[in-house]
Scaffold this motif. Sequence first.
Motif, PDB file in Angstrom:
ATOM      1  N   GLY A  18      -0.905   3.713   4.063  1.00 34.41           N
ATOM      2  CA  GLY A  18       0.080   4.183   3.090  1.00 34.41           C
ATOM      3  C   GLY A  18       1.115   5.086   3.720  1.00 34.41           C
ATOM      4  O   GLY A  18       2.312   4.993   3.401  1.00 34.41           O
ATOM      5  N   ASN A  36       0.816  -1.226   0.000  1.00 33.33           N
ATOM      6  CA  ASN A  36       0.000   0.000   0.000  1.00 33.33           C
ATOM      7  C   ASN A  36       0.848   1.272   0.000  1.00 33.33           C
ATOM      8  O   ASN A  36       0.383   2.323   0.422  1.00 33.33           O
ATOM      9  N   LEU A  37       2.067   1.208  -0.503  1.00 28.51           N
ATOM     10  CA  LEU A  37       2.945   2.377  -0.526  1.00 28.51           C
ATOM     11  C   LEU A  37       2.319   3.572  -1.239  1.00 28.51           C
ATOM     12  O   LEU A  37       2.590   4.722  -0.887  1.00 28.51           O
ATOM     13  N   ASN A  38       1.496   3.328  -2.222  1.00 26.19           N
ATOM     14  CA  ASN A  38       0.908   4.424  -3.001  1.00 26.19           C
ATOM     15  C   ASN A  38      -0.451   4.880  -2.484  1.00 26.19           C
ATOM     16  O   ASN A  38      -1.038   5.808  -3.033  1.00 26.19           O
ATOM     17  N   ASP A  39      -0.954   4.225  -1.443  1.00 26.46           N
ATOM     18  CA  ASP A  39      -2.292   4.557  -0.946  1.00 26.46           C
ATOM     19  C   ASP A  39      -2.272   5.856  -0.145  1.00 26.46           C
ATOM     20  O   ASP A  39      -1.389   6.063   0.705  1.00 26.46           O
ATOM     21  N   PRO A  85       4.321  -2.063  -4.815  1.00 21.31           N
ATOM     22  CA  PRO A  85       3.729  -1.835  -6.134  1.00 21.31           C
ATOM     23  C   PRO A  85       4.820  -1.806  -7.213  1.00 21.31           C
ATOM     24  O   PRO A  85       5.996  -1.564  -6.926  1.00 21.31           O
ATOM     25  N   ARG A 118       5.156   4.363   3.686  1.00 21.12           N
ATOM     26  CA  ARG A 118       6.105   5.291   3.063  1.00 21.12           C
ATOM     27  C   ARG A 118       7.199   5.739   4.031  1.00 21.12           C
ATOM     28  O   ARG A 118       8.286   6.139   3.606  1.00 21.12           O
ATOM     29  N   ASP A 137       5.811   0.315  -9.362  1.00 20.72           N
ATOM     30  CA  ASP A 137       6.650   1.509  -9.515  1.00 20.72           C
ATOM     31  C   ASP A 137       7.663   1.680  -8.387  1.00 20.72           C
ATOM     32  O   ASP A 137       8.456   2.625  -8.405  1.00 20.72           O
ATOM     33  N   HIS A 138       7.662   0.762  -7.410  1.00 15.45           N
ATOM     34  CA  HIS A 138       8.650   0.813  -6.329  1.00 15.45           C
ATOM     35  C   HIS A 138       9.663  -0.337  -6.407  1.00 15.45           C
ATOM     36  O   HIS A 138      10.547  -0.429  -5.554  1.00 15.45           O
TER      37      HIS A 138
END
Length: 352
Positions: free
Chosen positions: A18, A10-13, A43, A22, A45-46
């Motif tokens: 989130g 959930n890094l982008n949440d 995700p 992060r 993109d990470h």
Amino acid sequence: MKTVVVDFSNLNDMSGFGEIARNYCPRLAAAHVTDLHFIFIVPEDHMGKYGAHIDYVSSQHLKREIRPYASQINLWHATHQQFRYRLHRKGIVQLLTVHDLNYRYEKHGIHLLRHQIEMPWLIRRSDAITVISEYVKRDIEAHIPLLNKEPRVIYNGISDVEVGPQQQPSFVASADERFFICIGQVRKKKNIHTVVPMMRFFPDYKLFICGANHWSYADEIRSMIAPEDRDRIVLAGKITDEEKRWLYAHADALLFPSRLEGFGIPVLEAMRFGTKVFSSRYSCLPEVCSTHASYWDSYEPEAMAQVVREGLAGWQRDGRIAQEALAYSRSFNYDRYTQQYIALYQDLLGMG
């Protein structure tokens, strides 16, 4: 060397989960623990973002990409109770972090029943449980059979929100005007409607209610605002981090009457700026605020206003009491959070 999977899917949440991911993810990667090897679920993109010493599994293709690592995994950390998947295999220690049991108070009917079945099942299939406050620990122990698993409390950190650029929001006419803020999703559990009638006792102040407000509860609040007060009591919607910093730095007070919090990050963020905090005594808030907030014991408007008047009297943003609150808030930090989890991983794997 032992291998630990940590779920950062959930890094982008744009949520509390989130925010924690992060902050925790880069710190855990930077720790370079010599006796632990980490696999991060992230995700797409990470992938690869936190160094070549970490292995990465895409959250979008988790079941397929985790297979080559299956025999190597010693511990799996599901960082929140809403995870989508975790691998169960003999020899894998299952660690689950539970942030709240809010479904008990917010869900109804079939949705409540689903959670009442699912949460005990998740706990039963976990070897160890962590929670984010003593309040959540008590809630779990009172309502879910733990099967000899006592939850361990590891408080959330908060980021150094006071560091970074600030931007005056467009809904603030002047930096000189006096105002209060409410920060958080505009949902019924936040109890924000209680501060609207209180504002008639502060005719020289504005109130900015900041946060996602697409729920019907926001319409209830709008209906409470008299036409002549609509430029004084404003539902501002979502704000940027830069705007949030500016508001904390210029508000006379954060009003936080919430009835249901697992942790309550805004109260600690406000303390970083020397902003006076007014809070309910519900859920975890007395635990998290400690002696560094003024509390409402009545939600009658005049009684609430009296608490605010007394709390603001003599309050100075750079005064001794504000500085004590600042020091207290800084004790909730992600460096400490990271070290506590590393120590827990080592303990659960018999490496302590």
